[in-house]
Design a protein around this motif. Structure first.
Motif, PDB file in Angstrom:
ATOM      1  N   ILE A 115      -2.082   9.957  13.546  1.00 13.06           N
ATOM      2  CA  ILE A 115      -1.348   8.686  13.793  1.00 13.06           C
ATOM      3  C   ILE A 115      -2.090   7.816  12.668  1.00 13.06           C
ATOM      4  CG2 ILE A 115      -2.568   6.260  14.843  1.00 13.06           C
ATOM      5  CD1 ILE A 115      -2.223   7.513  17.436  1.00 13.06           C
ATOM      6  N   GLN A 116      -3.658   8.998  12.281  1.00 18.11           N
ATOM      7  CA  GLN A 116      -4.192   8.295  10.611  1.00 18.11           C
ATOM      8  C   GLN A 116      -3.093   8.710   9.902  1.00 18.11           C
ATOM      9  OE1 GLN A 116      -8.041   9.587  10.506  1.00 18.11           O
ATOM     10  NE2 GLN A 116      -8.495   8.129   8.792  1.00 18.11           N
ATOM     11  N   GLY A 117      -2.415  10.309  10.240  1.00 16.62           N
ATOM     12  CA  GLY A 117      -1.349  10.436   8.986  1.00 16.62           C
ATOM     13  C   GLY A 117       0.075   9.704   9.061  1.00 16.62           C
ATOM     14  N   LEU A 118      -0.059   9.122  10.236  1.00 20.91           N
ATOM     15  CA  LEU A 118       1.103   8.176  10.303  1.00 20.91           C
ATOM     16  C   LEU A 118       0.877   7.058   9.270  1.00 20.91           C
ATOM     17  CD1 LEU A 118       3.933   6.947  11.302  1.00 20.91           C
ATOM     18  CD2 LEU A 118       3.087   6.417  13.322  1.00 20.91           C
ATOM     19  N   MET A 119      -0.604   5.759   9.093  1.00 24.60           N
ATOM     20  CA  MET A 119      -0.924   4.899   8.767  1.00 24.60           C
ATOM     21  C   MET A 119      -1.026   5.296   7.433  1.00 24.60           C
ATOM     22  SD  MET A 119      -3.550   3.592  11.526  1.00 24.60           S
ATOM     23  CE  MET A 119      -5.139   3.532  10.444  1.00 24.60           C
ATOM     24  N   LEU A 120      -1.136   6.466   6.568  1.00 24.32           N
ATOM     25  CA  LEU A 120      -1.295   6.518   5.137  1.00 24.32           C
ATOM     26  C   LEU A 120       0.709   6.354   5.009  1.00 24.32           C
ATOM     27  CD1 LEU A 120      -3.798   9.826   5.229  1.00 24.32           C
ATOM     28  CD2 LEU A 120      -3.931   7.536   4.603  1.00 24.32           C
ATOM     29  N   PHE A 121       1.436   7.046   6.107  1.00 23.56           N
ATOM     30  CA  PHE A 121       2.396   7.247   5.313  1.00 23.56           C
ATOM     31  C   PHE A 121       3.280   5.877   5.244  1.00 23.56           C
ATOM     32  CE2 PHE A 121       7.029   7.565   5.535  1.00 23.56           C
ATOM     33  CZ  PHE A 121       7.449   8.006   4.702  1.00 23.56           C
ATOM     34  N   ASP A 176      -2.556  11.592   0.032  1.00 25.55           N
ATOM     35  CA  ASP A 176      -3.242  11.704   1.048  1.00 25.55           C
ATOM     36  C   ASP A 176      -1.987  11.695   2.033  1.00 25.55           C
ATOM     37  OD1 ASP A 176      -5.024  11.097  -0.527  1.00 25.55           O
ATOM     38  OD2 ASP A 176      -5.539   9.278   0.571  1.00 25.55           O
ATOM     39  N   SER A 177      -1.049  11.714   2.070  1.00 24.74           N
ATOM     40  CA  SER A 177      -0.338  11.613   3.992  1.00 24.74           C
ATOM     41  C   SER A 177       0.338  13.298   3.377  1.00 24.74           C
ATOM     42  CB  SER A 177       1.191  10.773   3.345  1.00 24.74           C
ATOM     43  OG  SER A 177       0.729   9.350   4.107  1.00 24.74           O
ATOM     44  N   LEU A 178       0.749  13.599   2.566  1.00 26.62           N
ATOM     45  CA  LEU A 178       0.958  15.035   2.246  1.00 26.62           C
ATOM     46  C   LEU A 178      -0.029  15.947   3.037  1.00 26.62           C
ATOM     47  CD1 LEU A 178       3.657  14.949  -0.591  1.00 26.62           C
ATOM     48  CD2 LEU A 178       3.907  15.043   1.641  1.00 26.62           C
TER      49      LEU A 178
END
Length: 187
Positions: A115-121, A176-178
């Protein structure tokens, strides 16, 4: 036949390993680019803040002996916008933003990460879109010949500068996402 299956498994693992190494090297390069771009923008933001302070102090001193400098409010407003926009990416890199994750903490760790990765993206897409729309707005202002109210000067270059600042933020959010996707970094 057994030997063929072993060779296929080794090859498959080798391809997966090669992909991770290649992706990691691309990520490292992107990380360096993002850091340098955002450090450069942060230096400009600091210089703009210094210029605001000097302009306001000069205006106060000159006001005592003569008339105030015309357009100080307008110029300091432009410089303030540049300061804020150019500092966004650098602040993201150094985790200086307020991170409200009260709801996110309620989820299990294995769900929290994706979820955190998705929010960054999603944030990267949002700020990338802001940068793009600001560039379009600057272009339209340039074509229409828009002038500022007080000083009657062209102001579209400042809008382009804002677009650059938001691009710096989008670049750091992409990095950050990558990092999350490739290295499985957690914040």
């Amino acid at each position: 036949m057994e030997r063929v299956n072993e060779l296929k498994a080794v090859r498959k693992e080798s391809i997966r390993s090669d992909w991770k190494v290649g992706a990691a090297s691309i990520l490292n390069a992107l990380e360096k680019i993002s850091l340098r771009v955002n450090q450069f923008l942060a230096v400009i933001a600091g210089l703009a803040m210094l210029l605001i302070a000097l302009l306001i102090v000069a205006n106060v001193i000159i006001r005592v002996f003569y008339v105030p400098i015309p357009g100080v409010g307008e110029i300091s407003g432009w410089l303030s916008a540049i300061t804020a926009a150019f500092a966004l990416g650098y602040t993201q890199i150094h985790r200086g933003h307020v991170d409200i994750d009260v709801i996110l903490e309620k989820f299990p760790a294995r769900i929290r990460g994706p979820i955190q990765g998705l929010m960054l993206f999603i944030s990267m897409l949002f700020f990338g879109l802001i940068s793009y729309r600001l560039a379009i707005y600057a272009y339209e202002t340039m074509k229409s010949g828009g002038l500022s109210e007080t000083l009657a000067v062209i102001y579209y270059p400042y809008i382009y500068l804002l677009a650059i600042g938001f691009f710096g933020l989008a670049l750091s959010l992409l990095t950050d996402s990558l990092k999350y996707l490739i290295r499985r970094d957690r914040r």
